[in-house]
Design a protein around this motif. Structure first.
Motif, PDB file in Angstrom:
ATOM      1  N   UNK A  61     -31.862-135.167  13.831  1.00  0.00           N
ATOM      2  CA  UNK A  61     -30.496-135.676  13.909  1.00  0.00           C
ATOM      3  C   UNK A  61     -30.515-137.148  14.281  1.00  0.00           C
ATOM      4  N   UNK A  62     -29.364-137.760  14.124  1.00  0.00           N
ATOM      5  CA  UNK A  62     -29.167-139.132  14.594  1.00  0.00           C
ATOM      6  C   UNK A  62     -27.872-139.174  15.375  1.00  0.00           C
ATOM      7  N   UNK A  63     -27.885-139.978  16.406  1.00  0.00           N
ATOM      8  CA  UNK A  63     -26.771-140.156  17.332  1.00  0.00           C
ATOM      9  C   UNK A  63     -26.703-138.960  18.273  1.00  0.00           C
ATOM     10  N   UNK A  77     -26.489-145.571  16.590  1.00  0.00           N
ATOM     11  CA  UNK A  77     -26.636-144.716  15.420  1.00  0.00           C
ATOM     12  C   UNK A  77     -25.336-144.353  14.727  1.00  0.00           C
ATOM     13  N   UNK A  78     -24.183-144.666  15.325  1.00  0.00           N
ATOM     14  CA  UNK A  78     -22.910-144.291  14.703  1.00  0.00           C
ATOM     15  C   UNK A  78     -22.581-142.836  14.952  1.00  0.00           C
ATOM     16  N   UNK A  79     -21.871-142.238  14.005  1.00  0.00           N
ATOM     17  CA  UNK A  79     -21.434-140.856  14.194  1.00  0.00           C
ATOM     18  C   UNK A  79     -22.626-139.900  14.170  1.00  0.00           C
ATOM     19  N   UNK A  80     -22.465-138.764  14.824  1.00  0.00           N
ATOM     20  CA  UNK A  80     -23.523-137.761  14.903  1.00  0.00           C
ATOM     21  C   UNK A  80     -23.705-137.084  13.555  1.00  0.00           C
ATOM     22  N   UNK A  81     -24.980-136.937  13.148  1.00  0.00           N
ATOM     23  CA  UNK A  81     -25.337-136.233  11.920  1.00  0.00           C
ATOM     24  C   UNK A  81     -26.607-135.439  12.170  1.00  0.00           C
ATOM     25  N   UNK A  82     -26.712-134.276  11.556  1.00  0.00           N
ATOM     26  CA  UNK A  82     -27.957-133.516  11.676  1.00  0.00           C
ATOM     27  C   UNK A  82     -28.470-133.144  10.299  1.00  0.00           C
ATOM     28  N   UNK A 107     -37.921-136.991  17.735  1.00  0.00           N
ATOM     29  CA  UNK A 107     -37.444-138.227  18.346  1.00  0.00           C
ATOM     30  C   UNK A 107     -35.921-138.274  18.498  1.00  0.00           C
ATOM     31  N   UNK A 108     -35.258-137.155  18.312  1.00  0.00           N
ATOM     32  CA  UNK A 108     -33.805-137.085  18.480  1.00  0.00           C
ATOM     33  C   UNK A 108     -33.424-137.448  19.906  1.00  0.00           C
ATOM     34  N   UNK A 130     -45.944-126.837  16.522  1.00  0.00           N
ATOM     35  CA  UNK A 130     -45.574-127.025  17.917  1.00  0.00           C
ATOM     36  C   UNK A 130     -44.882-128.375  18.028  1.00  0.00           C
ATOM     37  N   UNK A 131     -43.811-128.414  18.816  1.00  0.00           N
ATOM     38  CA  UNK A 131     -43.081-129.675  18.962  1.00  0.00           C
ATOM     39  C   UNK A 131     -42.451-129.754  20.343  1.00  0.00           C
ATOM     40  N   UNK A 132     -42.176-130.993  20.729  1.00  0.00           N
ATOM     41  CA  UNK A 132     -41.426-131.205  21.955  1.00  0.00           C
ATOM     42  C   UNK A 132     -40.340-132.230  21.681  1.00  0.00           C
ATOM     43  N   UNK A 133     -39.425-132.341  22.620  1.00  0.00           N
ATOM     44  CA  UNK A 133     -38.314-133.270  22.468  1.00  0.00           C
ATOM     45  C   UNK A 133     -37.377-133.164  23.654  1.00  0.00           C
ATOM     46  N   UNK A 134     -36.279-133.867  23.543  1.00  0.00           N
ATOM     47  CA  UNK A 134     -35.331-134.001  24.641  1.00  0.00           C
ATOM     48  C   UNK A 134     -34.237-132.941  24.576  1.00  0.00           C
ATOM     49  N   UNK A 135     -33.919-132.393  25.744  1.00  0.00           N
ATOM     50  CA  UNK A 135     -32.835-131.414  25.878  1.00  0.00           C
ATOM     51  C   UNK A 135     -31.917-131.819  27.008  1.00  0.00           C
TER      52      UNK A 135
END
Length: 172
Positions: A61-63, A77-82, A107-108, A130-135
């Motif tokens: 996603x972005x934003x 990033x402007x409006x949210x998009x996935x 990298x979201x 396997x992945x990690x990211x922000x929550x």
């Protein structure tokens, strides 16, 4: 200087559609026009020695949907998009075949809005990634059954912001 999502800004600058004398360009200079991120091509890391990197970056996603006043995500990033979950997993499959890595860093800004669909799509693919990211810690991310399903789908580490807090009540 291009601030925020740069694909369209850079192209418009190079095509002479933005004032050449202007030193800083932002989304507002093109009417906040943003990319359809489902149409983006997979990244090309062929100029890099990918053996030097533990993880391959990707994004879903972005934003950000949360619009927090302290955060610059929506400004950049402007409006949210996935992206569609199947496109993300197909990209992971292609990157895995090309570079041999099954470990990804998403990298979201936050995975909350996409993690259910993404992990289910990984499970359905039959691949083991396997992945990690922000929550953001919220009621949904405090649900043990959900978290176990995410882990089954390859989510092995949550990076949590210091502003987050668990919203469930403490045990009596």
């Amino acid at each position: 200087i291009i601030i925020g999502e740069g694909e369209k800004l850079l192209l418009k600058f190079l095509q002479g559609e933005l004032p050449q004398e202007q030193r800083v360009h932002q989304l507002k200079d093109i009417g906040f026009e943003v990319m359809d991120i489902n149409e983006l091509h997979s990244p090309d890391f062929s100029d890099f020695n990918m053996e030097s990197y533990q993880k391959v970056p990707s994004f879903s996603s972005r934003s950000c949907v949360y619009q927090c006043s302290f955060c610059s995500e929506t400004v950049n990033w402007g409006k949210y998009r996935k992206r569609k979950a199947n496109l993300i997993v197909n990209e992971m499959i292609n990157l895995n075949k090309k570079y041999g890595s099954s470990l990804f860093l998403m990298t979201d800004s936050l995975l909350n809005p996409v993690i259910d669909e993404l992990t289910q799509e990984i499970i359905n693919s039959g691949y083991e990634f396997h992945f990690d990211g922000y929550l953001k810690v919220d009621k949904h991310s405090c649900n043990v059954e959900k978290v176990m399903a995410w882990r089954k789908g390859g989510f092995y580490r949550a990076r949590v912001g210091i502003e987050s807090k668990c919203l469930r009540t403490a045990p009596p």
